[in-house]
Design a protein around this motif. Structure first.
Motif, PDB file in Angstrom:
ATOM      1  N   LEU A 142     -12.623   0.429  -5.230  1.00 53.77           N
ATOM      2  CA  LEU A 142     -13.973   0.214  -5.750  1.00 53.77           C
ATOM      3  C   LEU A 142     -14.622   1.533  -6.136  1.00 53.77           C
ATOM      4  N   ARG A 143     -14.342   2.585  -5.366  1.00 55.23           N
ATOM      5  CA  ARG A 143     -14.898   3.888  -5.706  1.00 55.23           C
ATOM      6  C   ARG A 143     -14.365   4.369  -7.058  1.00 55.23           C
ATOM      7  N   LEU A 144     -13.080   4.140  -7.324  1.00 54.23           N
ATOM      8  CA  LEU A 144     -12.525   4.546  -8.603  1.00 54.23           C
ATOM      9  C   LEU A 144     -13.202   3.783  -9.747  1.00 54.23           C
ATOM     10  N   LEU A 145     -13.441   2.486  -9.565  1.00 53.53           N
ATOM     11  CA  LEU A 145     -14.137   1.702 -10.588  1.00 53.53           C
ATOM     12  C   LEU A 145     -15.577   2.182 -10.761  1.00 53.53           C
TER      13      LEU A 145
ATOM     14  N   HIS B  88      -9.441  15.232 -11.282  1.00 54.67           N
ATOM     15  CA  HIS B  88     -10.054  14.398 -12.326  1.00 54.67           C
ATOM     16  C   HIS B  88     -11.326  13.752 -11.784  1.00 54.67           C
ATOM     17  N   PRO B  89     -12.384  13.596 -12.595  1.00 58.87           N
ATOM     18  CA  PRO B  89     -13.628  12.985 -12.118  1.00 58.87           C
ATOM     19  C   PRO B  89     -13.462  11.590 -11.525  1.00 58.87           C
ATOM     20  N   LEU B  90     -12.439  10.846 -11.927  1.00 59.22           N
ATOM     21  CA  LEU B  90     -12.282   9.499 -11.367  1.00 59.22           C
ATOM     22  C   LEU B  90     -11.779   9.519  -9.926  1.00 59.22           C
ATOM     23  N   TRP B  91     -11.337  10.696  -9.445  1.00 60.15           N
ATOM     24  CA  TRP B  91     -10.961  10.822  -8.029  1.00 60.15           C
ATOM     25  C   TRP B  91     -12.152  11.243  -7.159  1.00 60.15           C
ATOM     26  N   ASP B  92     -13.325  11.396  -7.745  1.00 62.39           N
ATOM     27  CA  ASP B  92     -14.480  11.848  -6.970  1.00 62.39           C
ATOM     28  C   ASP B  92     -14.746  10.918  -5.780  1.00 62.39           C
ATOM     29  N   GLY B  93     -14.900  11.503  -4.602  1.00 62.64           N
ATOM     30  CA  GLY B  93     -15.184  10.709  -3.407  1.00 62.64           C
ATOM     31  C   GLY B  93     -13.988   9.996  -2.814  1.00 62.64           C
ATOM     32  N   ILE B  94     -12.796  10.241  -3.362  1.00 62.07           N
ATOM     33  CA  ILE B  94     -11.561   9.615  -2.872  1.00 62.07           C
ATOM     34  C   ILE B  94     -10.659  10.711  -2.319  1.00 62.07           C
TER      35      ILE B  94
ATOM     36  N   TRP C 200       0.823  -1.197   0.000  1.00 62.43           N
ATOM     37  CA  TRP C 200       0.000   0.000   0.000  1.00 62.43           C
ATOM     38  C   TRP C 200       0.865   1.257   0.000  1.00 62.43           C
ATOM     39  N   ASN C 201       0.445   2.235  -0.807  1.00 60.70           N
ATOM     40  CA  ASN C 201       1.169   3.494  -0.835  1.00 60.70           C
ATOM     41  C   ASN C 201       0.188   4.632  -1.116  1.00 60.70           C
ATOM     42  N   ASN C 202       0.569   5.816  -0.662  1.00 56.32           N
ATOM     43  CA  ASN C 202      -0.291   6.990  -0.810  1.00 56.32           C
ATOM     44  C   ASN C 202      -0.207   7.559  -2.221  1.00 56.32           C
ATOM     45  N   VAL C 203      -1.340   8.023  -2.714  1.00 62.50           N
ATOM     46  CA  VAL C 203      -1.415   8.622  -4.045  1.00 62.50           C
ATOM     47  C   VAL C 203      -1.835  10.082  -3.917  1.00 62.50           C
ATOM     48  N   ARG C 204      -0.984  10.949  -4.461  1.00 59.67           N
ATOM     49  CA  ARG C 204      -1.302  12.372  -4.496  1.00 59.67           C
ATOM     50  C   ARG C 204      -2.003  12.682  -5.810  1.00 59.67           C
ATOM     51  N   GLN C 205      -3.200  13.233  -5.709  1.00 63.10           N
ATOM     52  CA  GLN C 205      -3.975  13.556  -6.901  1.00 63.10           C
ATOM     53  C   GLN C 205      -3.461  14.847  -7.532  1.00 63.10           C
ATOM     54  N   LEU C 206      -3.270  14.824  -8.848  1.00 68.49           N
ATOM     55  CA  LEU C 206      -2.806  15.995  -9.571  1.00 68.49           C
ATOM     56  C   LEU C 206      -3.977  16.609 -10.341  1.00 68.49           C
ATOM     57  N   PRO C 207      -4.063  17.928 -10.349  1.00 70.08           N
ATOM     58  CA  PRO C 207      -5.208  18.578 -10.996  1.00 70.08           C
ATOM     59  C   PRO C 207      -5.141  18.494 -12.513  1.00 70.08           C
ATOM     60  N   GLN C 208      -6.303  18.626 -13.126  1.00 72.23           N
ATOM     61  CA  GLN C 208      -6.387  18.736 -14.579  1.00 72.23           C
ATOM     62  C   GLN C 208      -5.976  20.145 -15.009  1.00 72.23           C
ATOM     63  N   ALA C 209      -5.996  20.376 -16.301  1.00 67.56           N
ATOM     64  CA  ALA C 209      -5.602  21.684 -16.829  1.00 67.56           C
ATOM     65  C   ALA C 209      -6.464  22.815 -16.279  1.00 67.56           C
ATOM     66  N   ASP C 210      -7.736  22.499 -15.956  1.00 60.89           N
ATOM     67  CA  ASP C 210      -8.635  23.529 -15.420  1.00 60.89           C
ATOM     68  C   ASP C 210      -8.480  23.720 -13.915  1.00 60.89           C
TER      69      ASP C 210
ATOM     70  N   PHE D 146     -15.470   5.242 -12.792  1.00 59.19           N
ATOM     71  CA  PHE D 146     -15.192   4.925 -14.201  1.00 59.19           C
ATOM     72  C   PHE D 146     -16.478   4.547 -14.937  1.00 59.19           C
ATOM     73  N   LEU D 147     -17.319   3.768 -14.296  1.00 57.97           N
ATOM     74  CA  LEU D 147     -18.563   3.334 -14.947  1.00 57.97           C
ATOM     75  C   LEU D 147     -19.511   4.493 -15.203  1.00 57.97           C
ATOM     76  N   ARG D 148     -19.418   5.538 -14.397  1.00 63.43           N
ATOM     77  CA  ARG D 148     -20.349   6.671 -14.514  1.00 63.43           C
ATOM     78  C   ARG D 148     -19.721   7.890 -15.184  1.00 63.43           C
ATOM     79  N   TRP D 149     -18.467   7.766 -15.549  1.00 63.02           N
ATOM     80  CA  TRP D 149     -17.715   8.870 -16.138  1.00 63.02           C
ATOM     81  C   TRP D 149     -18.247   9.203 -17.526  1.00 63.02           C
ATOM     82  N   LYS D 150     -18.438  10.498 -17.778  1.00 63.53           N
ATOM     83  CA  LYS D 150     -18.876  10.959 -19.104  1.00 63.53           C
ATOM     84  C   LYS D 150     -17.845  11.956 -19.639  1.00 63.53           C
ATOM     85  N   PRO D 151     -16.774  11.451 -20.235  1.00 63.28           N
ATOM     86  CA  PRO D 151     -15.695  12.338 -20.684  1.00 63.28           C
ATOM     87  C   PRO D 151     -16.141  13.239 -21.854  1.00 63.28           C
TER      88      PRO D 151
END
Length: 215
Positions: free
Chosen positions: A204-207, A142-148, A128-138, A210-215
Motif C-alpha cells: 500500500l505504501r508503494l501505491l 527510487h522515490p517509490l521506495w520511500d518509507g519502505i 512472500w519474498n524479500n526485495v533488495r532496492q537498487l539505487p538510481q543513477a544518482d 505512486f499517486l504522489r510521485w512527480k517524475p
C-alpha cells in the motif's frame, strides 16, 4: 485530485488493484479498456496475470498496446506482474511471444534455471519474498521506495522472470534460484513483478508513493 486508469484487458483481479488505489487516496479510479479514458487519466496502472499470449492479444484487440506506447514517458505508469513483463521485447512463454517492446529484454522461464531444478524450488514462485532496492543513477533510492525498508517482503505469483538488457533499468532485485529483476524504472515508468495490492502495508505504501510521485 488524482485520476487513475486501471487498464482492463480481461486479465487479473483488476478491482483489488482499484480498491487498493482508492484506499491510499486516489480521487477517481476507473477500470477501463477505453483508450480515450486512458489518455485522459493523470496516471496509468498496467496490471496483469495469466498467460502472456492472451494478455498481448487482448491488449491489441482493445487498442491498449497503442495507448501505452503513446503515453509511457508522458505520464506516470505503474506496471504490475505480467504488466511488467509486457513492457519488455519478448517472452519465452507460450513458445515465444512479443511484448510491447518499450524496453529491450527477455522474459524467461524459472524451470530452465539450473539452481531452481537442483534445489527443487517450486514453479511458480509463489508467496512472500524479500526485495533488495537498487539505487538510481544518482545513487539515491527510487522515490517509490520511500518509507519502505530495503529488504521488505512482497507477494509474488509468477513462473517467468524479467531480464532487462538496459543497464540501470532494474530498480529492485529478488532471489529465487538466481537473482532476478523484480522492479524496473525509467523516467515516469515504474513496474514490479510482485503484487503491491496483496503485499500488506509495504504494498500500500508503494501505491501511495505512486499517486504522489512527480517524475
Amino acid at each position: 485530485m488524482t485520476s487513475v486508469a486501471v487498464l482492463d484487458y480481461g486479465m487479473g483481479n483488476l478491482h483489488s488493484v482499484a480498491k487498493a488505489l482508492e484506499k491510499v487516496g486516489a480521487s477517481r479510479v476507473t477500470v477501463t479498456d477505453d483508450p480515450a479514458i486512458i489518455r485522459a487519466a493523470d496516471r496509468i496502472v498496467l496490471p496483469g496475470q495469466g498467460a502472456m499470449r492472451d494478455c498481448m492479444a487482448e491488449m491489441r484487440a482493445h487498442g491498449i498496446d497503442t495507448a501505452v506506447r503513446e503515453l509511457v514517458g508522458d505520464k506516470p505508469l505503474l506496471g504490475i506482474c505480467v504488466g511488467m513483463q509486457a513492457l519488455l521485447a519478448h517472452s519465452e512463454e507460450n513458445g515465444g511471444i512479443d511484448g510491447l517492446g518499450i524496453h529491450p529484454g527477455a522474459v524467461r522461464f524459472f524451470s530452465d534455471v539450473p539452481a531452481v531444478r537442483e534445489q527443487h524450488l517450486k514453479v511458480p514462485h509463489m508467496g512472500w519474498n524479500n526485495v533488495r532496492q537498487l539505487p538510481q543513477a544518482d545513487g539515491r533510492p527510487h522515490p517509490l521506495w520511500d518509507g519502505i525498508a530495503d529488504g521488505a517482503r512482497f507477494y509474488f505469483v509468477h513462473s517467468y522472470y524479467c531480464v532487462p538488457e538496459q543497464p540501470g533499468l532494474s530498480a529492485g532485485e529478488c532471489e529465487y534460484g538466481l537473482p532476478f529483476s523484480c522492479a524496473i524504472a525509467e523516467g515516469s515508468m515504474f513496474a514490479v513483478q510482485f503484487h503491491p495490492e496483496k503485499s500488506a502495508k509495504d504494498g500500500l505504501r508503494l501505491l501511495h508513493n505512486f499517486l504522489r510521485w512527480k517524475p
